[in-house]
Design a protein around this motif. Sequence first.
Motif, PDB file in Angstrom:
ATOM      1  N   SER A 215      -0.799  12.264   0.336  1.00  0.00           N
ATOM      2  CA  SER A 215      -0.541  10.902  -0.153  1.00  0.00           C
ATOM      3  C   SER A 215       0.800  10.380   0.345  1.00  0.00           C
ATOM      4  O   SER A 215       0.914   9.213   0.743  1.00  0.00           O
ATOM      5  CB  SER A 215      -0.574  10.889  -1.686  1.00  0.00           C
ATOM      6  OG  SER A 215      -1.863  11.202  -2.169  1.00  0.00           O
ATOM      7  N   TYR A 216       1.819  11.219   0.329  1.00  0.00           N
ATOM      8  CA  TYR A 216       3.126  10.794   0.831  1.00  0.00           C
ATOM      9  C   TYR A 216       3.089  10.506   2.331  1.00  0.00           C
ATOM     10  O   TYR A 216       3.849   9.674   2.836  1.00  0.00           O
ATOM     11  CB  TYR A 216       4.174  11.867   0.547  1.00  0.00           C
ATOM     12  CG  TYR A 216       4.707  11.850  -0.863  1.00  0.00           C
ATOM     13  CD1 TYR A 216       4.794  10.667  -1.587  1.00  0.00           C
ATOM     14  CD2 TYR A 216       5.140  13.023  -1.475  1.00  0.00           C
ATOM     15  CE1 TYR A 216       5.289  10.654  -2.883  1.00  0.00           C
ATOM     16  CE2 TYR A 216       5.638  13.011  -2.777  1.00  0.00           C
ATOM     17  CZ  TYR A 216       5.707  11.821  -3.468  1.00  0.00           C
ATOM     18  OH  TYR A 216       6.198  11.795  -4.749  1.00  0.00           O
ATOM     19  N   PHE A 217       2.205  11.195   3.039  1.00  0.00           N
ATOM     20  CA  PHE A 217       2.110  11.025   4.488  1.00  0.00           C
ATOM     21  C   PHE A 217       1.232   9.837   4.878  1.00  0.00           C
ATOM     22  O   PHE A 217       1.260   9.388   6.030  1.00  0.00           O
ATOM     23  CB  PHE A 217       1.538  12.314   5.099  1.00  0.00           C
ATOM     24  CG  PHE A 217       1.303  12.249   6.580  1.00  0.00           C
ATOM     25  CD1 PHE A 217       2.358  12.387   7.472  1.00  0.00           C
ATOM     26  CD2 PHE A 217       0.034  12.045   7.092  1.00  0.00           C
ATOM     27  CE1 PHE A 217       2.147  12.321   8.835  1.00  0.00           C
ATOM     28  CE2 PHE A 217      -0.195  11.983   8.453  1.00  0.00           C
ATOM     29  CZ  PHE A 217       0.876  12.130   9.329  1.00  0.00           C
TER      30      PHE A 217
ATOM     31  N   THR B  65       0.832  -1.206   0.000  1.00  0.00           N
ATOM     32  CA  THR B  65       0.000   0.000   0.000  1.00  0.00           C
ATOM     33  C   THR B  65       0.865   1.253   0.000  1.00  0.00           C
ATOM     34  O   THR B  65       0.533   2.252  -0.656  1.00  0.00           O
ATOM     35  CB  THR B  65      -0.934   0.003   1.216  1.00  0.00           C
ATOM     36  OG1 THR B  65      -1.590  -1.253   1.340  1.00  0.00           O
ATOM     37  CG2 THR B  65      -1.979   1.093   1.089  1.00  0.00           C
ATOM     38  N   CYS B  66       1.976   1.209   0.716  1.00  0.00           N
ATOM     39  CA  CYS B  66       2.897   2.348   0.726  1.00  0.00           C
ATOM     40  C   CYS B  66       3.449   2.622  -0.672  1.00  0.00           C
ATOM     41  O   CYS B  66       3.570   3.780  -1.092  1.00  0.00           O
ATOM     42  CB  CYS B  66       4.054   2.088   1.699  1.00  0.00           C
ATOM     43  SG  CYS B  66       3.570   2.099   3.439  1.00  0.00           S
ATOM     44  N   VAL B  67       3.786   1.561  -1.400  1.00  0.00           N
ATOM     45  CA  VAL B  67       4.264   1.727  -2.774  1.00  0.00           C
ATOM     46  C   VAL B  67       3.190   2.383  -3.635  1.00  0.00           C
ATOM     47  O   VAL B  67       3.472   3.285  -4.441  1.00  0.00           O
ATOM     48  CB  VAL B  67       4.684   0.364  -3.364  1.00  0.00           C
ATOM     49  CG1 VAL B  67       5.009   0.501  -4.851  1.00  0.00           C
ATOM     50  CG2 VAL B  67       5.878  -0.205  -2.616  1.00  0.00           C
ATOM     51  N   ALA B  68       1.946   1.950  -3.466  1.00  0.00           N
ATOM     52  CA  ALA B  68       0.844   2.547  -4.222  1.00  0.00           C
ATOM     53  C   ALA B  68       0.696   4.029  -3.901  1.00  0.00           C
ATOM     54  O   ALA B  68       0.450   4.856  -4.797  1.00  0.00           O
ATOM     55  CB  ALA B  68      -0.457   1.804  -3.923  1.00  0.00           C
ATOM     56  N   TRP B  69       0.848   4.387  -2.629  1.00  0.00           N
ATOM     57  CA  TRP B  69       0.760   5.796  -2.249  1.00  0.00           C
ATOM     58  C   TRP B  69       1.912   6.604  -2.830  1.00  0.00           C
ATOM     59  O   TRP B  69       1.718   7.755  -3.235  1.00  0.00           O
ATOM     60  CB  TRP B  69       0.742   5.920  -0.732  1.00  0.00           C
ATOM     61  CG  TRP B  69      -0.630   5.857  -0.142  1.00  0.00           C
ATOM     62  CD1 TRP B  69      -1.756   6.462  -0.593  1.00  0.00           C
ATOM     63  CD2 TRP B  69      -1.003   5.141   1.037  1.00  0.00           C
ATOM     64  NE1 TRP B  69      -2.823   6.169   0.213  1.00  0.00           N
ATOM     65  CE2 TRP B  69      -2.397   5.366   1.230  1.00  0.00           C
ATOM     66  CE3 TRP B  69      -0.331   4.342   1.949  1.00  0.00           C
ATOM     67  CZ2 TRP B  69      -3.096   4.820   2.294  1.00  0.00           C
ATOM     68  CZ3 TRP B  69      -1.036   3.794   3.007  1.00  0.00           C
ATOM     69  CH2 TRP B  69      -2.403   4.036   3.173  1.00  0.00           C
TER      70      TRP B  69
END
Length: 411
Positions: A272-274, A16-20
Amino acid sequence: MMFKRIAAIIGIFACTCVAWMILGTSIFYRTDNLGPVLSSRVGSTWGTAQEQRPPSVNYFTDEVKTVVVEEDKKKIEKQEHYKLAHSVALESSNLGADFQIDYRKKGLLWFSTYKVAFDGTYTFKNPTGQDRVFTIRLPLPAKQAVYDNLQLTLDGPLTLSYGGAEVSATGRVAANGTGTLKAGYRSQGLDTWSYQFANGEDVARINDFHLLMKTNFGGFDFPENTLSPTEKRETAQGWDLKWDYQNLVSGFNVSLKMPQKLQPGPLAGKISYFAPVSLFFFFFLIFILSALRGIDLHPMNYFFLAAAFFAFHLLLAYLCDHVSIHAAFAISSLVSILLVVSYLRLVVNFKFALIDAGLSQLIYLVLFSYAFFFEGFTGLAVTIGAILTLFVVMQMTGRIRWAEKFAKQPV
């Protein structure tokens, strides 16, 4: 079994972090690459940044000089007649600029466009003992701009000539007399308005200078290497800013930077990065609560919860292009919370879905993200939230024997 589930949850979190990161990068790519293009479009239809300069005043005298020329292989002397320009310094400058902010939106960006009404009264002296015709040139503050009611007066209206980026006129001043020149126009520009004394690194000397700026807004700024007002006063409509100097020597100029509206594109990218921070706190608290209450949440349940979190940022990124950022944020929050609550009521029960999961999502997703609307306070808000979360979890689990807990119940 417990470690496998934790590893699966970590894997879901990482994906999910990669998607964000991809979503945030795409938002900033759209903003950074289209920003100059959109700014150029706004400038072409509304106007660009304006930089007003003082008028120049000159008079000409007929002069004769002797030159040596060669004719028929003989050198002879001839007299040539020419006009010599004499520059006259301004004795005083009494200026006014009235600003009204009028934002324009293009794509994911807001642009600080403004309307300005400028009027200036300048005085200069005829240094000679006879009547003189003076040539006056007023530089226009921008080429890409419109000027309404542009006029120059010198004890009466002057006939204007237009050429390049300036307007010129001629007027007569009596011997040893003082001319009062008035200039005025209405225009519109983008981002900044400046009054420039000096060119480049030159140092200018200005006598009896007075400038009053009136705004119908706050939140303005003064760019680096410019003069701050000598007096500021807040009014019912906005601000009055004054620059008063009797004998100024400076290489700095006067400049006003218009207030910047909250930018939807960069804001959505930052949120989104956060997002991984929000999801980490949410997963952590849900994991603890499910462990304490003996609720069996499968990694697939965490996958759908992560997808519901991601839906918030995805919807926000594309919705803010069509509605205001506040409306887009509210809609995205409601949609994401509805996804989580409606899902967990089926997996667990309505009470856990609404109170435990819904409240946690409200805090860690909505409120943490909303902290980005207040520039400079995001880090403090997250820090306070993290400390309070740690305190609450420590109090809830202080008497728990984790070895016995995990031995008896599935996570």
